[in-house]
Motif scaffolding. Structure first.
Motif, mmCIF file in Angstrom:
data_model
loop_
_atom_site.group_PDB
_atom_site.id
_atom_site.type_symbol
_atom_site.label_atom_id
_atom_site.label_comp_id
_atom_site.label_asym_id
_atom_site.label_seq_id
_atom_site.Cartn_x
_atom_site.Cartn_y
_atom_site.Cartn_z
ATOM 1 N N CYS A 92 3.772 7.117 2.770
ATOM 2 C CA CYS A 92 5.273 7.847 3.452
ATOM 3 C C CYS A 92 6.026 8.650 2.693
ATOM 4 C CB CYS A 92 4.655 5.907 3.738
ATOM 5 S SG CYS A 92 6.870 6.245 2.847
ATOM 6 N N CYS A 113 6.578 0.350 -2.691
ATOM 7 C CA CYS A 113 5.354 -0.317 -2.081
ATOM 8 C C CYS A 113 4.021 -0.352 -2.990
ATOM 9 C CB CYS A 113 5.386 -0.279 -0.147
ATOM 10 S SG CYS A 113 4.398 0.544 -0.161
ATOM 11 N N CYS A 145 8.665 7.706 -2.345
ATOM 12 C CA CYS A 145 9.506 7.655 -3.845
ATOM 13 C C CYS A 145 8.089 8.719 -4.078
ATOM 14 C CB CYS A 145 8.319 6.673 -4.379
ATOM 15 S SG CYS A 145 8.035 5.185 -2.776
ATOM 16 N N CYS A 190 4.580 8.826 -5.602
ATOM 17 C CA CYS A 190 3.625 8.151 -4.633
ATOM 18 C C CYS A 190 3.375 9.628 -4.289
ATOM 19 C CB CYS A 190 4.045 7.325 -3.776
ATOM 20 S SG CYS A 190 2.505 7.236 -2.294
HETATM 21 FE FE1 SF4 Z 1 6.177 4.909 0.298
HETATM 22 FE FE2 SF4 Z 1 4.918 3.026 -0.385
HETATM 23 FE FE3 SF4 Z 1 4.114 5.555 -1.331
HETATM 24 FE FE4 SF4 Z 1 6.266 5.010 -1.422
HETATM 25 S S1 SF4 Z 1 4.785 3.615 -2.570
HETATM 26 S S2 SF4 Z 1 5.496 6.478 -0.895
HETATM 27 S S3 SF4 Z 1 6.896 3.692 0.178
HETATM 28 S S4 SF4 Z 1 3.727 4.685 0.285
#
Ligand code: SF4
Length: 441
Positions: free
Chosen positions: A354, A400, A357, A360
């Motif tokens: 998404c 997440c 973060c 990620c």
């Molecule tokens: Fe999005 Fe989850 Fe990846 Fe963070 S870890 S960027 S909240 S998908």
């Protein structure tokens, strides 16, 4: 032969419809539950030892007991039907062929949790299933099992089906709640947990489709009898969606006492490796869990057989084990390329991040680019260590679990198949036309 609790009637023609489902004993568990108190149902679920079937394996009864009950604030049950984990398609099977099992499980669970308005959030790509579910809801309503004053108990319950937009991240429970509220599906920081502040800041339980369907047999046969099926903390039955290079891909219900070898080679389940080839590796719990080579898949490091249950699959931790996860069982034969496979997964997680973060958002993209380079024969030896370093920096450092889900397949591939990565780098021409094969696995 594994005991069947969920799929025992799946072969019956017309079981999708209320009349047939009812003739087979459907909604008798709901009738029984509605004569119990919510606390008695909760005790049955706790006694059953049922663990969440979506992937995390958290005890369902314990999750329900965390639900806050502030005076005058509505509570909700939300069923997570956003089944998007590559290799996982068992919830689709349940919803498509046994929709009333889910509706009955939701009625019992909603009554136990005090949810008068419950939801099914279903992945957008399952475009034909909402109609099946909505038809089942209407049938249940017409028969008095949903709506106002159900079976004269004074309990009201409505169920609504919400289609997702096709984003993998909406399978994460807080992203799902955001999406259900009509917002972009970004995961929330926890705490607060949904049990305290969930849908519209109200106490909410989010459970997987299979977990809620399992409530029906638990009430039917009692939690104590359910707990006798299976082994250790892996109680009851588990649905496994099997795919990849096997003779009989499909959805199987197992009782978690069978070995991995039996599951792969027995005619009752996968029926062996396709075209008589040899087994190279497997990802037993959906794309996020570590890949394991054949030698560690069939036996633990102590030489014990590996069983199809939560504990045995994880035996040895990530160094030698893997996870039950969502039960998406992906089998790779001797001709499959682990580098290419890992690259495909990295591309998927990069696409589905998404972006909230940095580890990620950026890390998944870097991993994909490096893996693509190696796969095309353009990698350098130091790229393997760089990949390892990036996945280490993602794991545990994100809002997440998608970050971990992206990191683990890369870590496991390097840990168990480093030779194959090195072979790609040392043989840039050859790797474009040939596979590394089985080598020492
Ligand atoms: Fe999005 Fe989850 Fe990846 Fe963070 S870890 S960027 S909240 S998908």
């Amino acid at each position: 032969m594994s005991k069947k609790l969920l799929l025992k009637d799946a072969h019956i023609e017309g079981i999708r419809y209320f009349e047939t489902y009812r003739k087979q004993g459907g909604y008798t568990a709901a009738e029984k539950a509605l004569k119990m108190t919510p606390d008695e149902i909760l005790e049955e679920v706790k006694t059953s030892g049922l663990r969440g079937r979506g992937g995390a394996g958290f005890p369902t009864g314990m999750k329900w007991s965390f639900l806050a009950k502030p005076e005058g604030v509505p509570r909700h049950l939300v069923v997570n039907a956003d089944e998007s984990e590559p290799g996982t398609f068992k919830d689709r099977y349940l919803m498509e062929f046994l929709p009333h099992l889910l509706i009955e499980g939701m009625l019992i669970s909603s009554y136990c949790l005090g949810s008068n308005v419950s939801y099914i959030y279903i992945r957008g790509e399952y475009s034909w299933i909402p109609d099946i579910l909505e038809e089942a809801i209407e049938e249940a309503k017409a028969a008095g099992f949903l709506g106002k004053n159900i079976m004269g108990t004074g309990f009201d319950c409505e169920i609504y089906v919400q289609r997702g937009g096709g984003a993998y991240i909406c399978g994460e429970e807080t992203a799902l709640l955001e999406s259900l509220e009509g917002k972009r599906g970004n995961p929330r920081l926890k705490p607060p947990f949904p049990a305290v502040k969930g849908l519209w800041e109200r106490p909410t339980v989010v459970n997987n489709v299979e977990s809620i369907a399992a409530i029906v047999p638990i009430i039917d046969i009692t939690g104590a009898e359910y707990a006798k099926i299976g082994v250790g903390r892996s109680t009851g039955t588990k649905l496994i969606s099997a795919c990849g290079n096997i003779n009989k891909p499909g959805v199987y219900e197992i009782d978690m006492t069978i070995t991995v070898e039996e599951f792969i080679y027995s005619d009752e389940y996968c029926g062996g490796i396709k075209d008589g080839k040899r087994l190279k590796a497997c990802i037993p719990g959906g794309s996020s869990v570590p890949i394991v080579p054949a030698n560690l898949l069939l036996k633990t490091v102590n030489g014990e057989p590996r069983y199809m249950n939560y504990e045995s699959l994880a035996d040895g931790g990530f160094a030698t084990g893997t996870m039950m996860g969502s039960g998406g069982f992906i089998v790779l034969d001797e001709d499959q390329c682990v580098v290419e496979h890992t690259m495909t997964l990295a591309r998927f997680y990069n696409h589905e991040s998404c972006g909230q973060c940095t580890p990620c958002r950026e890390g998944t993209g870097w991993m994909y680019k490096i893996l693509k380079k190696i796969e095309k024969g353009e990698g350098k030896m130091e790229d393997i260590d760089l990949l390892w370093d990036i996945q280490r920096k993602i794991e545990g450092n994100t809002i997440c679990p998608l970050g971990d889900a992206a990191a683990w397949p890369v870590a496991a591939a390097i840990r168990h198949f480093r030779d194959e990565f090195e072979w790609h780098i040392k043989n840039p021409e050859l790797c474009l036309t040939q596979n590394y094969g089985l080598a020492n696995y």
